[in-house]
Enzyme design. Structure first.
Site, PDB file in Angstrom:
ATOM      1  N   TYR A   1     -73.938  65.830  -1.260  1.00  0.00           N
ATOM      2  CA  TYR A   1     -75.392  65.730  -1.417  1.00  0.00           C
ATOM      3  C   TYR A   1     -76.060  66.113  -0.098  1.00  0.00           C
ATOM      4  O   TYR A   1     -77.006  66.909  -0.060  1.00  0.00           O
ATOM      5  CB  TYR A   1     -75.737  64.296  -1.825  1.00  0.00           C
ATOM      6  CG  TYR A   1     -77.213  63.974  -1.892  1.00  0.00           C
ATOM      7  CD1 TYR A   1     -78.001  64.451  -2.931  1.00  0.00           C
ATOM      8  CD2 TYR A   1     -77.809  63.168  -0.921  1.00  0.00           C
ATOM      9  CE1 TYR A   1     -79.352  64.139  -2.992  1.00  0.00           C
ATOM     10  CE2 TYR A   1     -79.152  62.856  -0.977  1.00  0.00           C
ATOM     11  CZ  TYR A   1     -79.924  63.339  -2.020  1.00  0.00           C
ATOM     12  OH  TYR A   1     -81.248  63.034  -2.080  1.00  0.00           O
TER      13      TYR A   1
ATOM     14  N   LYS B   1     -78.641  69.312   0.861  1.00  0.00           N
ATOM     15  CA  LYS B   1     -79.979  69.201   1.450  1.00  0.00           C
ATOM     16  C   LYS B   1     -80.055  70.002   2.760  1.00  0.00           C
ATOM     17  O   LYS B   1     -81.078  70.628   3.051  1.00  0.00           O
ATOM     18  CB  LYS B   1     -80.343  67.729   1.692  1.00  0.00           C
ATOM     19  CG  LYS B   1     -80.482  66.909   0.400  1.00  0.00           C
ATOM     20  CD  LYS B   1     -81.616  67.412  -0.485  1.00  0.00           C
ATOM     21  CE  LYS B   1     -81.865  66.531  -1.692  1.00  0.00           C
ATOM     22  NZ  LYS B   1     -82.926  67.011  -2.569  1.00  0.00           N
TER      23      LYS B   1
ATOM     24  N   ILE C   1     -89.201  60.104  -8.718  1.00  0.00           N
ATOM     25  CA  ILE C   1     -90.237  60.579  -7.795  1.00  0.00           C
ATOM     26  C   ILE C   1     -91.084  61.679  -8.444  1.00  0.00           C
ATOM     27  O   ILE C   1     -92.298  61.750  -8.256  1.00  0.00           O
ATOM     28  CB  ILE C   1     -89.588  61.071  -6.478  1.00  0.00           C
ATOM     29  CG1 ILE C   1     -88.959  59.879  -5.745  1.00  0.00           C
ATOM     30  CG2 ILE C   1     -90.606  61.766  -5.587  1.00  0.00           C
ATOM     31  CD1 ILE C   1     -88.128  60.247  -4.523  1.00  0.00           C
TER      32      ILE C   1
END
Ligand SMILES: NC(=O)c1ccc[n+]([C@@H]2O[C@H](COP(=O)([O-])OP(=O)(O)OC[C@H]3O[C@@H](n4cnc5c(N)ncnc54)[C@H](OP(=O)(O)O)[C@@H]3O)[C@@H](O)[C@H]2O)c1
Length: 221
Positions: free
Chosen positions: A200, A204, A57
């Protein structure tokens, strides 16, 4: 009556096709359907620092922002890959004026402070306008009960500690200039339970907590 029904049918068909088009151009994400395109004047000649710019990305963002005329700083650990991305950029300041700033988000405060100071002075006369925190580390999927202390540290060191350190060192420069933006790449796993991605997901959620609080403390308007 027949004409009215036909008219209604064609209006419904048009609306359906329009929404389908919007959904496709929003990459199938309903939350992006109402988002407007980025305006060139908001990006052109602005200094944009992207972490995780060596692939994925981050690489795509670099390509799009270069086309909008941004002055780019590209960071990640792999310098050769950053050079590859730089060589493929096209835009008002790209590829020749694109700056490569290799860094490791796990390298500790002193090194990250030095990276921020370098980024702030890399384009004479203009500091960082947009910091895009895109780099992240994601382990292969494991259940929440199977994670180890080492795997928690490996994820949090990149996704949370390194990202927060860069931010802490950059904010004072932005406050002094009275402007600056952070863009933080979260994830669906940062909003909803993500089976197999507990650490993970936790990283976040941690970023959401930090940046929402930071905004409440320093953002104006
Ligand atoms: N891909 C998806 O489907 C998806 C979905 C939701 C959210 N996201 C989020 O979007 C962002 C980008 O995802 P992606 O899939 O493009 O990731 P990716 O392909 O795995 O790329 C990760 C980037 O982070 C860099 N990086 C990793 N460890 C680093 C470290 N210690 N220090 C500095 N840079 C480091 C990598 O470069 P080096 O290895 O060269 O350091 C690489 O450029 C991430 O924040 C991810 O959580 C992605």
């Amino acid at each position: 009556m027949g004409i009215l029904l036909s008219l209604l049918f064609f209006i419904s068909l048009f609306l359906f096709l329009f929404l389908l088009f919007k959904l496709v151009t929003a990459d199938g994400d309903f939350t992006l359907v109402s988002k407007k395109h980025v305006k060139r004047e908001e990006i052109e000649d602005k200094v944009v620092w992207i972490t995780g710019a060596s692939r994925g990305i981050g690489e795509i963002l670099a390509k799009q922002l270069a086309r909008l005329g941004a002055k780019l700083i590209l960071s990640a650990r792999n310098e050769a890959e950053l050079e590859r991305v730089k060589s493929q950029l096209i835009g008002k300041h790209a590829p020749d004026e694109v700056k490569i700033l290799p860094l490791d988000l796990t390298s500790g405060e002193d090194s990250l402070k030095a990276a921020v100071e370098k980024a702030e002075s890399i384009f004479p006369g203009s500091g960082v306008d947009y910091m895009i925190h895109n780099a992240a580390f994601e382990r292969p999927k494991t259940s929440a009960l199977d994670v180890t202390e080492d795997s928690v540290k490996a994820t949090f060191n990149v996704n949370v500690l390194g990202t927060i350190s860069l931010t802490r060192f950059l904010v004072p420069f932005m406050l002094k200039r009275g402007k600056g933006h952070f863009v933080v790449m979260s994830s669906a796993a940062g909003k909803t339970p993500a089976p197999g991605q507990a650490i993970y997901s936790a990283s976040k959620y941690a970023l959401n907590g930090y940046f929402h609080t930071l905004r409440s403390e320093v953002a104006q308007g």
